[in-house]
Design a protein around this motif. Structure first.
Motif, PDB file in Angstrom:
ATOM      1  N   LEU A   1       0.836  -1.202   0.000  1.00 57.82           N
ATOM      2  CA  LEU A   1       0.000   0.000   0.000  1.00 57.82           C
ATOM      3  C   LEU A   1       0.867   1.248   0.000  1.00 57.82           C
ATOM      4  N   LEU A   2       0.404   2.258  -0.725  1.00 57.09           N
ATOM      5  CA  LEU A   2       1.028   3.574  -0.695  1.00 57.09           C
ATOM      6  C   LEU A   2       0.008   4.564  -0.151  1.00 57.09           C
ATOM      7  N   ASP A   3       0.363   5.222   0.939  1.00 56.67           N
ATOM      8  CA  ASP A   3      -0.531   6.148   1.622  1.00 56.67           C
ATOM      9  C   ASP A   3      -0.090   7.593   1.395  1.00 56.67           C
ATOM     10  N   TYR A   4      -1.062   8.479   1.375  1.00 57.24           N
ATOM     11  CA  TYR A   4      -0.846   9.936   1.346  1.00 57.24           C
ATOM     12  C   TYR A   4       0.005  10.390   0.162  1.00 57.24           C
ATOM     13  N   LEU A   5      -0.316   9.837  -1.009  1.00 55.33           N
ATOM     14  CA  LEU A   5       0.271  10.349  -2.247  1.00 55.33           C
ATOM     15  C   LEU A   5      -0.431  11.664  -2.607  1.00 55.33           C
ATOM     16  N   GLN A   6      -0.111  12.213  -3.771  1.00 59.57           N
ATOM     17  CA  GLN A   6      -0.866  13.368  -4.262  1.00 59.57           C
ATOM     18  C   GLN A   6      -1.014  13.206  -5.774  1.00 59.57           C
ATOM     19  N   PHE A   7      -2.220  13.500  -6.252  1.00 61.27           N
ATOM     20  CA  PHE A   7      -2.523  13.332  -7.670  1.00 61.27           C
ATOM     21  C   PHE A   7      -2.934  14.644  -8.320  1.00 61.27           C
ATOM     22  N   GLU A   8      -2.701  15.763  -7.630  1.00 58.29           N
ATOM     23  CA  GLU A   8      -3.151  17.050  -8.154  1.00 58.29           C
ATOM     24  C   GLU A   8      -2.318  17.506  -9.346  1.00 58.29           C
ATOM     25  N   ASP A   9      -1.116  16.965  -9.518  1.00 62.61           N
ATOM     26  CA  ASP A   9      -0.321  17.243 -10.716  1.00 62.61           C
ATOM     27  C   ASP A   9      -0.709  16.292 -11.853  1.00 62.61           C
ATOM     28  N   LEU A  10      -0.964  15.029 -11.500  1.00 64.71           N
ATOM     29  CA  LEU A  10      -1.223  14.004 -12.513  1.00 64.71           C
ATOM     30  C   LEU A  10      -2.631  14.077 -13.087  1.00 64.71           C
ATOM     31  N   ALA A  11      -3.651  14.235 -12.237  1.00 67.31           N
ATOM     32  CA  ALA A  11      -5.035  14.134 -12.699  1.00 67.31           C
ATOM     33  C   ALA A  11      -5.367  15.111 -13.834  1.00 67.31           C
ATOM     34  N   PRO A  12      -4.967  16.387 -13.757  1.00 67.44           N
ATOM     35  CA  PRO A  12      -5.291  17.298 -14.872  1.00 67.44           C
ATOM     36  C   PRO A  12      -4.632  16.882 -16.185  1.00 67.44           C
ATOM     37  N   LEU A  13      -3.425  16.326 -16.111  1.00 68.00           N
ATOM     38  CA  LEU A  13      -2.757  15.873 -17.331  1.00 68.00           C
ATOM     39  C   LEU A  13      -3.476  14.675 -17.937  1.00 68.00           C
ATOM     40  N   CYS A  14      -3.909  13.750 -17.070  1.00 71.37           N
ATOM     41  CA  CYS A  14      -4.654  12.592 -17.564  1.00 71.37           C
ATOM     42  C   CYS A  14      -5.952  13.047 -18.225  1.00 71.37           C
ATOM     43  N   ALA A  15      -6.645  13.993 -17.584  1.00 69.44           N
ATOM     44  CA  ALA A  15      -7.903  14.479 -18.145  1.00 69.44           C
ATOM     45  C   ALA A  15      -7.681  15.176 -19.484  1.00 69.44           C
ATOM     46  N   ALA A  16      -6.621  15.982 -19.559  1.00 72.37           N
ATOM     47  CA  ALA A  16      -6.340  16.717 -20.798  1.00 72.37           C
ATOM     48  C   ALA A  16      -5.983  15.779 -21.945  1.00 72.37           C
ATOM     49  N   GLN A  17      -5.270  14.683 -21.618  1.00 73.83           N
ATOM     50  CA  GLN A  17      -4.855  13.736 -22.647  1.00 73.83           C
ATOM     51  C   GLN A  17      -5.899  12.660 -22.911  1.00 73.83           C
ATOM     52  N   GLY A  18      -6.909  12.591 -22.035  1.00 74.80           N
ATOM     53  CA  GLY A  18      -7.941  11.587 -22.208  1.00 74.80           C
ATOM     54  C   GLY A  18      -7.452  10.176 -21.998  1.00 74.80           C
ATOM     55  N   ARG A  19      -6.432  10.014 -21.161  1.00 74.80           N
ATOM     56  CA  ARG A  19      -5.902   8.677 -20.870  1.00 74.80           C
ATOM     57  C   ARG A  19      -5.451   8.630 -19.420  1.00 74.80           C
ATOM     58  N   TRP A  20      -5.829   7.545 -18.735  1.00 74.89           N
ATOM     59  CA  TRP A  20      -5.653   7.448 -17.291  1.00 74.89           C
ATOM     60  C   TRP A  20      -4.718   6.311 -16.906  1.00 74.89           C
ATOM     61  N   SER A  21      -3.971   5.795 -17.869  1.00 72.25           N
ATOM     62  CA  SER A  21      -2.963   4.777 -17.580  1.00 72.25           C
ATOM     63  C   SER A  21      -1.609   5.298 -18.017  1.00 72.25           C
ATOM     64  N   PHE A  22      -0.539   4.797 -17.384  1.00 72.96           N
ATOM     65  CA  PHE A  22       0.785   5.348 -17.583  1.00 72.96           C
ATOM     66  C   PHE A  22       1.820   4.358 -17.037  1.00 72.96           C
ATOM     67  N   LEU A  23       3.049   4.538 -17.430  1.00 74.93           N
ATOM     68  CA  LEU A  23       4.151   3.811 -16.809  1.00 74.93           C
ATOM     69  C   LEU A  23       4.414   4.431 -15.440  1.00 74.93           C
TER      70      LEU A  23
END
Length: 314
Positions: free
Chosen positions: A270-292
């Motif tokens: 388990l990974l706790d207390y990450l942050q996705f506020e940088d990643l989520a907008p990029l995923c939404a803009a690119q229309g893809r939610w999977s990545f390396l």
């Protein structure tokens, strides 16, 4: 088979219901009973396939800055001490700026990974390993050292606040298996065997906009029954921008049911207390939610966890 959206999916579980869920999940994930747990599903072939997720080469951190100031959710913040600095001496020649760090790895603010030795339940660790293997000198089995070669695979981000049309989930709210399926459909992505699943609840955005609070008393997270989704899909890592567990606990007599089910029963790191506020907008803009995704814990041979800075490569 997971039954999504069933009545009572966010209801409080009795001790008997939790025990039945634990036994069911341990049974269907018995393939993950070894030292690396569910990471056995992350085969070299799946790592190679994950490299194909890279399109732009953009790298994004999934970690939050380390907290060094006390607060309601960080009564024991990390200590950063400078040992030498520029104004100490005026002599010419070579000088080194030096510092040191000390931290509670499993606190409620800093991004960290839980090793499989982190959860002791009914006198054992994951896979029936004796709890006595965790000694005053550290863990002699299932420590974070089993991840010394890192974790590299296909990451998938499911954004639950985006699904519900809100900026964040309120403390105490639950993410259900039905939410995870609905987020897949809305984001046109599917979680598959060996994936690293990241679930956004909006914890970091709420904290940034409203200020810190005592998260040990109230936080959004996954409902224990949502782990059936992960077991069905053979996910190998679970991460969240919260603690993964909801507070108050949804389970009678168990304070952290998702940790018990994920780590102890299923062998999930388990990974706790990450942050996705940088990643989520990029995923939404690119229309893809999977990545390396690459995760490299520190080489701490007997540790129960490690601070981490996971990197998504889009």
């Amino acid at each position: 088979m997971v039954t999504h959206g069933r009545p009572g999916a966010t209801a409080r579980l009795t001790a008997a219901q939790f025990d039945a869920l634990y036994r069911r999940l341990a049974s269907v994930t018995s393939w993950a009973a070894g030292e690396r747990g569910a990471l056995v599903a992350l085969t070299p072939g799946r790592v190679r396939a994950a490299a194909g997720e890279v399109r732009t080469g953009r790298t994004v951190t999934l970690a939050a800055p380390v907290e060094t100031s006390p607060g309601p959710d960080s009564p024991e913040p990390a200590r950063h001490e400078m040992r030498s600095w520029g104004e100490q001496g005026t002599a010419g020649g070579l000088q080194f700026a030096r510092d040191s760090f000390a931290m509670n790895v499993h606190g409620d603010t800093d991004s960290h990974l839980d090793a499989l030795c982190h959860v002791i339940y009914d006198g054992t660790l994951h896979g029936g390993v004796a709890a006595s293997s965790v000694t005053p000198a550290g863990a002699t089995a299932l420590s974070v050292d089993s991840l010394r070669d890192g974790i590299v695979g296909r990451g998938v981000l499911l954004d639950i606040p985006r699904l519900r049309g809100v900026p964040w989930l309120e403390p105490g709210d639950h993410v259900t298996a039905g939410d995870l399926v609905a987020a897949e459909e809305a984001q046109h992505v599917r979680v598959t065997e060996g994936d690293l699943l990241f679930v956004r609840v909006g914890h970091r955005r709420r904290r940034a906009e409203l200020g810190a609070w005592k998260t040990s008393d109230a936080r959004a997270g996954l409902h224990p029954t949502a782990l059936e989704f992960l077991a069905e899909r053979r996910v190998c890592v679970l991460g969240s921008d919260g603690n993964n567990d909801t507070a108050p606990s949804s389970t009678e007599g168990v304070g952290f049911p998702v940790h018990v089910l994920g780590i102890h029963a299923m062998g999930l790191h388990l990974l706790d207390y990450l942050q996705f506020e940088d990643l989520a907008p990029l995923c939404a803009a690119q229309g893809r939610w999977s990545f390396l995704c690459a995760i490299a814990p520190l080489r701490l041979p007997a540790a129960t966890g490690s601070p981490v800075n996971p990197i998504a490569v889009l």
